[in-house]
Design a protein around this motif. Sequence first.
Motif, PDB file in Angstrom:
ATOM      1  N   GLY A 193       0.866  -1.178  -0.039  1.00 26.93           N
ATOM      2  CA  GLY A 193       0.031  -0.115   0.163  1.00 26.93           C
ATOM      3  C   GLY A 193       0.736   1.218  -0.078  1.00 26.93           C
ATOM      4  O   GLY A 193       0.387   2.330  -0.325  1.00 26.93           O
ATOM      5  N   SER A 194       2.215   1.181   0.329  1.00 25.39           N
ATOM      6  CA  SER A 194       2.972   2.286   0.314  1.00 25.39           C
ATOM      7  C   SER A 194       3.213   2.711  -1.221  1.00 25.39           C
ATOM      8  O   SER A 194       3.153   1.908  -2.207  1.00 25.39           O
ATOM      9  N   VAL A 195       3.941   3.938  -1.450  1.00 26.88           N
ATOM     10  CA  VAL A 195       4.382   4.552  -2.660  1.00 26.88           C
ATOM     11  C   VAL A 195       5.245   3.518  -3.242  1.00 26.88           C
ATOM     12  O   VAL A 195       5.406   3.309  -4.425  1.00 26.88           O
ATOM     13  N   TRP A 196       6.272   2.952  -2.605  1.00 27.46           N
ATOM     14  CA  TRP A 196       7.046   2.094  -3.071  1.00 27.46           C
ATOM     15  C   TRP A 196       6.580   0.761  -3.628  1.00 27.46           C
ATOM     16  O   TRP A 196       7.078   0.298  -4.733  1.00 27.46           O
ATOM     17  N   SER A 197       5.549   0.267  -3.022  1.00 32.36           N
ATOM     18  CA  SER A 197       5.147  -0.953  -3.469  1.00 32.36           C
ATOM     19  C   SER A 197       4.221  -0.714  -4.743  1.00 32.36           C
ATOM     20  O   SER A 197       4.004  -1.332  -5.644  1.00 32.36           O
ATOM     21  N   GLU A 198       3.771   0.609  -4.835  1.00 33.70           N
ATOM     22  CA  GLU A 198       2.972   0.875  -5.971  1.00 33.70           C
ATOM     23  C   GLU A 198       3.756   1.074  -7.504  1.00 33.70           C
ATOM     24  O   GLU A 198       3.297   0.661  -8.430  1.00 33.70           O
ATOM     25  N   LEU A 199       5.022   1.730  -6.851  1.00 32.74           N
ATOM     26  CA  LEU A 199       5.994   1.758  -8.074  1.00 32.74           C
ATOM     27  C   LEU A 199       6.645   0.553  -8.677  1.00 32.74           C
ATOM     28  O   LEU A 199       6.691   0.354  -9.683  1.00 32.74           O
ATOM     29  N   TYR A 200       7.113  -0.197  -7.556  1.00 32.36           N
ATOM     30  CA  TYR A 200       7.967  -1.576  -7.642  1.00 32.36           C
ATOM     31  C   TYR A 200       7.241  -2.845  -7.595  1.00 32.36           C
ATOM     32  O   TYR A 200       8.169  -3.752  -7.933  1.00 32.36           O
ATOM     33  N   LEU A 212      17.711  -3.952  -8.840  1.00 35.09           N
ATOM     34  CA  LEU A 212      18.563  -3.561  -7.730  1.00 35.09           C
ATOM     35  C   LEU A 212      18.395  -2.203  -7.588  1.00 35.09           C
ATOM     36  O   LEU A 212      18.817  -1.523  -6.597  1.00 35.09           O
ATOM     37  N   ILE A 213      17.799  -1.339  -8.349  1.00 34.22           N
ATOM     38  CA  ILE A 213      17.804  -0.051  -8.586  1.00 34.22           C
ATOM     39  C   ILE A 213      16.292   0.601  -8.468  1.00 34.22           C
ATOM     40  O   ILE A 213      15.398   0.110  -8.897  1.00 34.22           O
ATOM     41  N   ALA A 214      16.211   1.389  -7.764  1.00 33.24           N
ATOM     42  CA  ALA A 214      14.740   2.269  -7.642  1.00 33.24           C
ATOM     43  C   ALA A 214      15.112   3.616  -8.226  1.00 33.24           C
ATOM     44  O   ALA A 214      15.658   4.266  -7.326  1.00 33.24           O
ATOM     45  N   ALA A 215      14.655   4.010  -9.373  1.00 31.00           N
ATOM     46  CA  ALA A 215      15.074   5.343  -9.967  1.00 31.00           C
ATOM     47  C   ALA A 215      13.871   6.360 -10.002  1.00 31.00           C
ATOM     48  O   ALA A 215      12.872   6.069 -10.171  1.00 31.00           O
ATOM     49  N   ARG A 216      14.089   7.475  -9.768  1.00 33.95           N
ATOM     50  CA  ARG A 216      13.518   8.616  -9.774  1.00 33.95           C
ATOM     51  C   ARG A 216      14.159   9.889 -10.678  1.00 33.95           C
ATOM     52  O   ARG A 216      15.128   9.947 -10.482  1.00 33.95           O
ATOM     53  N   VAL A 217      13.051  10.189 -11.661  1.00 36.74           N
ATOM     54  CA  VAL A 217      13.886  11.277 -12.675  1.00 36.74           C
ATOM     55  C   VAL A 217      13.253  12.585 -12.311  1.00 36.74           C
ATOM     56  O   VAL A 217      12.121  12.798 -12.358  1.00 36.74           O
ATOM     57  N   GLN A 218      14.023  13.565 -12.188  1.00 36.86           N
ATOM     58  CA  GLN A 218      13.645  15.095 -11.949  1.00 36.86           C
ATOM     59  C   GLN A 218      14.146  15.582 -13.397  1.00 36.86           C
ATOM     60  O   GLN A 218      15.327  16.027 -13.487  1.00 36.86           O
ATOM     61  N   VAL A 219      13.274  16.055 -14.164  1.00 39.05           N
ATOM     62  CA  VAL A 219      13.772  16.774 -15.302  1.00 39.05           C
ATOM     63  C   VAL A 219      13.490  18.288 -15.171  1.00 39.05           C
ATOM     64  O   VAL A 219      12.457  18.623 -14.799  1.00 39.05           O
ATOM     65  N   LEU A 220      14.679  18.794 -15.290  1.00 35.21           N
ATOM     66  CA  LEU A 220      14.772  20.349 -15.131  1.00 35.21           C
ATOM     67  C   LEU A 220      14.459  21.172 -16.544  1.00 35.21           C
ATOM     68  O   LEU A 220      15.192  21.301 -17.455  1.00 35.21           O
ATOM     69  N   VAL A 221      13.524  22.154 -16.231  1.00 30.35           N
ATOM     70  CA  VAL A 221      13.244  23.082 -17.442  1.00 30.35           C
ATOM     71  C   VAL A 221      12.852  24.366 -17.279  1.00 30.35           C
ATOM     72  O   VAL A 221      13.014  24.530 -15.854  1.00 30.35           O
ATOM     73  N   CYS A 222      13.056  25.181 -18.334  1.00 31.35           N
ATOM     74  CA  CYS A 222      12.984  26.900 -17.798  1.00 31.35           C
ATOM     75  C   CYS A 222      11.487  27.065 -17.677  1.00 31.35           C
ATOM     76  O   CYS A 222      11.505  28.147 -17.039  1.00 31.35           O
ATOM     77  N   GLU A 223      10.741  26.767 -18.398  1.00 27.00           N
ATOM     78  CA  GLU A 223       9.311  26.889 -18.660  1.00 27.00           C
ATOM     79  C   GLU A 223       8.415  25.684 -18.462  1.00 27.00           C
ATOM     80  O   GLU A 223       9.112  24.776 -18.871  1.00 27.00           O
ATOM     81  N   PRO A 224       7.273  25.909 -18.184  1.00 25.34           N
ATOM     82  CA  PRO A 224       6.439  24.692 -18.025  1.00 25.34           C
ATOM     83  C   PRO A 224       6.456  24.034 -19.640  1.00 25.34           C
ATOM     84  O   PRO A 224       6.637  24.674 -20.706  1.00 25.34           O
ATOM     85  N   ILE A 225       6.350  22.682 -19.759  1.00 24.86           N
ATOM     86  CA  ILE A 225       6.079  22.129 -20.909  1.00 24.86           C
ATOM     87  C   ILE A 225       4.875  21.312 -21.168  1.00 24.86           C
ATOM     88  O   ILE A 225       3.968  20.944 -20.205  1.00 24.86           O
TER      89      ILE A 225
END
Length: 766
Positions: free
Chosen positions: A214-221, A288-301
Amino acid sequence: MSENDHREDPAAEAAQGSSTSNAFTAVKLLAAAALFYSAGLTFAETYQHMTARSTLNSAHDIEAFTANNSNNNAYSYINWDGHGRRLSSEAKTSKENPPSYMKDLFEDLTARTKLMEETPPNEVKYWFEYTGPLQKYFYRYSRSRKKADSFEGRDDSGVVSSRFIETAGGGDEYSTFFGKESSDIPTDEMASYKRLLDNCLAMGSETRPDRKKGSVWSELYNDDADRCRILFTLNTVGAGRLTTMLWETRPPTPHSVEPRPWISEQETAATHLERNLQEIDAMCASGLIAARVQVLVCEPIPGVWTDWMDSMLPNCGGKADPMKVKEGSSAKVEERASPVQVVVTANAKTAEVCHDLKSGFMEQRMQELTLSPPYLTDENVDLKTFNPADKNTHPDLVSSDDHDLYVALKWSTLITIRSVNAFLQASADLAIAATSTKSELSKEEQEDGVTVVLSSDASSPFLIPSFVRVSYVSEENNKVAKWRMHGDFFHPAAWEICKDSFDMSWIPGSLSGSGGVTDACHGEKECGQWWVYFAEEQMPTTPEIYANEVTAPLVQGGSNYIYMLTERQRQEVVKVKVCLHAAGDDKTKKEQCGDFPQGVIPLGDMESFLMNFTPNTALGKKHSSNRFPGYSRAEERELDRAKVKERKQLKDQEDIEKALFDYTIYPAALFHKDATIKAARARDFAITGAKRDPEAIGPQKVKSGYYDVTITKPRQSQWAWCQAISRKGLCTLYADYFRSFVDDRCLESCGMRKNWSKVERVTDEL
């Protein structure tokens, strides 16, 4: 800026989750508008904020801070037993009984040996040592012939590129190794397959995630097993399709199966972004890996881009392929967590500066998100009590969560599980070198100029593995690049460093065993590893060189466009940053804060730290005046050029002279050779000492067994085999075997032999 100004300005960033419509995305953007992160600050104000002196922090506070941390540097934090350390395999491993995962490798040695033995001597060619399938590089589409033109050859560099390695996973050996099902792994080899995770947990955060159902972890992986939590911070400034900003075009259709038209490497950034996301997804697929991706932009896309990026990471919790979703599963994006978060790092006032590639704006934002130093939210940080593990940035930011490893990169740099594994292993090697018990150095070792001893003392160098970008030649490069590469389209080269940019160091005890940060040397005197030690800052071409002058890389000699930090390394860097921030302009106080980390690369795994610049347009560009690799030896370089002119060696060949002296093109193979020869010569000089024959040319007592030979004939099959192992990063991938010392054939190629090979005429013992 007043408090009211902060309230009136729009937020400088927004976190976008996946959405099924642009309307939903807009709602999420508005909901995230209250996020902290440089909300109304202009770039100039940010710079002043970073360098301003805190009024409440006294010199006494800084002295107390440095005193409290004098015995708690970057190597004193290792969690030895906190994560269920695995013990090494009890099975008897030997050359005759190698691990099952090395079966193909030993078959390769047999095939190489057979080729050399069965080929008539007059037909043996020096290139026999290079093996592998023929590869094609498609470089342009011919409308008249209605097909793409291509070159054919072999890339033996060992560098992972999107050009020649079509599938994600870091190369065949790595994708096979990390793609193996747990049920298929022999019990006595499990430690080898879990080495990446063990190193990550030992160097990562002590706080572990909630993995209950029920945690976010179990939801993702979809499981409750612990993983290495990695935050990928992706700088997308400059990404486009030809002259159009990438976000103004449409992304590929998610999970589409129709064939795509051929696209050149330079046409659009979408193909490079897609490959990086595929590589990250392959990491999650390893389990083995739990990845989160933070995409940096200058303006909303547009929301379609967020949806597409989410769909590229199904194994990380993104939208799964509808054809593979089990019946009854929910595929609605708005009803689940997403592994992708889009962060708008600028506002209306700073957007123009953000888009300026010379400004260093996004590089600064990337560092702030990676480090999350406390002075971003609290100007008055108490140096005595603050905890570098705590993050006070807005909780909606993924970067505010606990992570084990931080990877910051630009969209044009290829990231793979191989580079992640190499970084974690190299970090563990440096950590064990500082914390393990070592025998006392001899007088010769103290004076040889290359032996560097690490310890938990505050005066010990703080070393962090760093990366160098490499580019291939393409049709887009000018003739200078093609001439310097001798028409070889199949070998990558660096342009930000040269042979004068680094020195070599031997670090005793810098070999970590399995089960996390453990001692593989067990007190052996000659046990350790050779390291490339950056003596200069990396020098990119314009516009990045100007961005580096505004926002310097976190690691001396490192890169702003690909770097990694474990959680424990991040905390040590934060301590230095906070101390410098409190010191303001006071040089005396700044000197008490300690130095920033120094960049190094393990010689035996060098190619894992050479990162492909995927557009492959970097070679053949001239460096800015006084901003070029080798700047520390600029005078010697000019003298060399003067001698060439004096001897008329390049008479009437000005183009060649300019190519040799005005452009930096440093092939990966030459980098490896120069580093090896530097290390071997350093040991040769140290061993001979005062007895060295001043008239002799070349090595006198020790040499490189691979490079100190002629190339008119092939090297022995064993040397070629070992060098291929090193280039492919297998010294690290198969570390359990090579560090067991049951097989010493490849110790030198893996950078683990201090005294190299004896020169044949030498009969006395070293």
